[in-house]
Write a protein that holds these residues in place. Sequence first.
Motif, short mmCIF file in Angstrom:
data_model
loop_
_atom_site.label_atom_id
_atom_site.label_comp_id
_atom_site.label_asym_id
_atom_site.label_seq_id
_atom_site.Cartn_x
_atom_site.Cartn_y
_atom_site.Cartn_z
N GLY A 269 25.06 28.31 39.44
CA GLY A 269 25.99 29.28 38.87
C GLY A 269 26.69 28.69 37.68
N ASP A 270 27.04 29.56 36.73
CA ASP A 270 27.80 29.11 35.57
C ASP A 270 29.14 29.81 35.54
OD1 ASP A 270 27.57 31.45 33.21
OD2 ASP A 270 25.88 31.45 34.60
N SER A 271 30.17 29.07 35.15
CA SER A 271 31.52 29.59 35.00
C SER A 271 32.00 30.28 36.29
CB SER A 271 31.59 30.53 33.80
OG SER A 271 32.92 30.83 33.46
N ALA A 272 32.31 31.58 36.23
CA ALA A 272 32.73 32.28 37.45
C ALA A 272 31.64 32.24 38.50
CB ALA A 272 33.08 33.73 37.12
N GLY A 273 30.38 32.26 38.06
CA GLY A 273 29.27 32.15 39.00
C GLY A 273 29.24 30.82 39.72
N GLY A 274 29.72 29.76 39.05
CA GLY A 274 29.82 28.46 39.70
C GLY A 274 30.85 28.48 40.83
N ASP A 303 39.15 26.72 39.56
CA ASP A 303 40.58 26.90 39.75
C ASP A 303 41.03 28.14 38.99
OD1 ASP A 303 43.31 26.80 39.99
OD2 ASP A 303 43.57 24.84 39.03
N SER A 304 41.17 29.25 39.71
CA SER A 304 41.54 30.51 39.05
C SER A 304 43.00 30.51 38.61
CB SER A 304 41.28 31.70 39.98
OG SER A 304 42.09 31.62 41.13
N THR A 305 43.79 29.49 39.04
CA THR A 305 45.17 29.38 38.56
C THR A 305 45.23 28.66 37.22
OG1 THR A 305 45.72 27.25 39.60
CG2 THR A 305 45.94 29.23 40.96
N CYS A 306 44.10 28.07 36.80
CA CYS A 306 43.98 27.42 35.48
C CYS A 306 45.09 26.37 35.29
CB CYS A 306 44.04 28.44 34.36
SG CYS A 306 42.87 29.81 34.55
N SER A 307 45.22 25.48 36.25
CA SER A 307 46.34 24.54 36.27
C SER A 307 46.08 23.24 35.52
CB SER A 307 46.72 24.22 37.72
OG SER A 307 45.62 23.63 38.41
N GLY A 308 44.83 22.95 35.14
CA GLY A 308 44.52 21.69 34.48
C GLY A 308 45.15 21.57 33.10
N ALA A 309 45.49 20.34 32.70
CA ALA A 309 46.14 20.11 31.40
C ALA A 309 45.25 20.51 30.23
CB ALA A 309 46.53 18.64 31.28
N GLU A 326 50.89 35.56 33.70
CA GLU A 326 51.72 36.77 33.63
C GLU A 326 51.04 37.89 32.84
OE1 GLU A 326 54.20 33.41 34.75
OE2 GLU A 326 52.80 33.71 33.08
N ASP A 327 49.99 37.56 32.09
CA ASP A 327 49.25 38.54 31.29
C ASP A 327 48.41 39.43 32.22
OD1 ASP A 327 47.53 39.92 29.61
OD2 ASP A 327 46.54 38.14 28.84
N PRO A 328 48.65 40.75 32.24
CA PRO A 328 47.87 41.64 33.12
C PRO A 328 46.37 41.62 32.83
CG PRO A 328 49.81 42.78 32.26
CD PRO A 328 49.69 41.49 31.50
N PHE A 329 45.99 41.18 31.61
CA PHE A 329 44.58 41.15 31.24
C PHE A 329 43.98 39.75 31.33
CE2 PHE A 329 46.23 44.92 28.98
CZ PHE A 329 45.40 45.87 29.55
N HIS A 330 44.71 38.83 31.93
CA HIS A 330 44.12 37.51 32.23
C HIS A 330 42.92 37.76 33.15
CE1 HIS A 330 43.57 33.46 33.72
NE2 HIS A 330 44.53 33.00 32.93
N PRO A 331 41.77 37.12 32.88
CA PRO A 331 40.60 37.36 33.74
C PRO A 331 40.88 37.16 35.22
CG PRO A 331 39.96 36.13 31.80
CD PRO A 331 41.46 36.22 31.76
N THR A 332 41.71 36.18 35.56
CA THR A 332 42.07 35.98 36.97
C THR A 332 42.74 37.21 37.55
OG1 THR A 332 42.30 33.58 36.78
CG2 THR A 332 43.54 34.65 38.53
N MET A 346 51.28 36.03 44.77
CA MET A 346 49.92 36.09 44.28
C MET A 346 49.40 34.70 43.94
SD MET A 346 48.19 38.01 40.96
CE MET A 346 48.54 39.68 41.51
N LEU A 347 50.25 33.86 43.35
CA LEU A 347 49.83 32.51 43.00
C LEU A 347 49.36 31.76 44.25
CD1 LEU A 347 49.57 30.32 40.82
CD2 LEU A 347 51.94 29.67 41.31
N GLU A 348 50.06 31.92 45.35
CA GLU A 348 49.65 31.26 46.60
C GLU A 348 48.32 31.82 47.09
OE1 GLU A 348 51.00 28.60 48.03
OE2 GLU A 348 52.31 28.60 46.27
N GLU A 349 48.12 33.13 46.94
CA GLU A 349 46.86 33.74 47.35
C GLU A 349 45.70 33.22 46.51
OE1 GLU A 349 47.17 38.00 47.35
OE2 GLU A 349 49.10 37.96 48.39
N LEU A 350 45.96 32.97 45.23
CA LEU A 350 44.91 32.47 44.34
C LEU A 350 44.46 31.06 44.70
CD1 LEU A 350 46.24 33.71 40.87
CD2 LEU A 350 44.31 34.64 42.16
N ARG A 351 45.27 30.36 45.47
CA ARG A 351 44.93 29.00 45.88
C ARG A 351 44.06 28.98 47.14
NH1 ARG A 351 50.99 27.11 44.53
NH2 ARG A 351 50.64 26.38 42.39
N CYS A 352 43.68 30.14 47.63
CA CYS A 352 42.73 30.19 48.74
C CYS A 352 41.40 29.62 48.27
CB CYS A 352 42.55 31.62 49.21
SG CYS A 352 41.23 31.82 50.43
#
Length: 441
Positions: A269-274, A303-309, A326-332, A346-352
């Motif tokens: 898989g690539d990107s989201a597919g990965g 990491d859908s929270t995109c937390s990396g530096a 906070e952007d409603p059109f963020h892909p996540t 929601m942030l906690e849910e994204l860490r599942c």
Amino acid sequence: MASVKQEYISLPLRLKTSDGVIGRLQNIYFISSCVITTVAKYYWYGPVVKAWDLRFHVITNILHRYLSESLPHDTPNKLSEKIDFAYIADYIDMNNLPARPLSPSIGHNEEYDIIVDAELCTAYELPQYGISGDKLNAMADDDRISAQKGQPRTISCQVVVGSQVSLCNSCKVPAGMHKQPKLMVPEPLYPDERIFFHFHGGAYCVGERSLTHIYVYAHTSSVSGLRVFSPNYRLAPRSCFPSQLHDCFLSYMDILRRGFKPENIILSGDSAGGALAVALLIILRDMHLPRPAGVVLISPWVDSTCSGASWATKMSLDYLPSFPLEDPFHPTRMFYAAGRRFSQEMLEELRCPLVSPIFGDLSNMPPMLIQMGRNELLHDDISEFAEKTKLHAENVVKLEAYDNMPHAFVLLDFTDAAQQAFASVNNFAREVFDGEKRMYN
């Protein structure tokens, strides 16, 4: 009592909103202005990275501008519920690259339908994943009920053969040079046929039937001599999590049901597919279901929270734009819960782990090859994921970082780096299959 009609806000959309002449002219202007600006900057200031030629700049700048400007990313979080995401889904579909069949010199692709019958809709035994597990079970229940009513859903799946492959002993020319129906059947051509099973990327919103992705499948097939299968899972924001993961799980179970053996499958898989590939591995492991022989991850969005530096430090080097959650059109946001306001909950849910595998138990994974570009925004997330996987690895975990390359660089198949990556994927597959008992139990 009559229901209250939902009122939506009007949004400033820069690309075509209808298939008329005006809409097409909008897109021509959008792309041509990007090309002209890119060429001027290239010859005036020189390349952003010395290794990038003009063609590379033009393609990546068009991608960057499309991803950063096609939707109004300055829309406040508080307006999330007032956005018509069904309309946004139509808008995204309308402005995607049109799907085309492969040219015979590259390969051949066809689709088949997976019938989601009651037998395929097994219950997910995943109570440890809370809301995500519950959502998966609700989807499985809905599919089972529909099937029992005689109205089963279908999932389309691509099968691709590269032009350099000849799996038919009676064929005198390469398979991709002519339409050879036998090579396109969705069952094993012989008892121990080996295949790639790939989940496409596209931020969960695009990529379905993408000619760019199908070219990647064709190159992978030609280099390896194997067929590539890839399901067209449902896309966001029309279908949110866990629709994509559920479709990938069903597609994988269907490929086993058709007679392909798990020890003869490389999952990729690539990107989201990965991310979908890793989430599927977690499900298969936790439910004690047959797992593939190995996995190839290309720039996985783990990491859908995109937390990396690197989401900040690599901004000038990748075609991917970086947006706040906070952007409603963020892909996540569009993938996970389009139209719902972002919050700490929601942030906690994204860490599942089924949403962001980097936060999960990564033990007992099959042999794994991870490829990324050194210039990509996901660099740090992928590096951390690789280190966590290696820490608990019982099998080979290999991370390859390609100099000067952006996110999912294999889509730029004309580059030397992409060709090296395809060759490395083939070498990895050979190692997994030829040393199967030694590498994976």
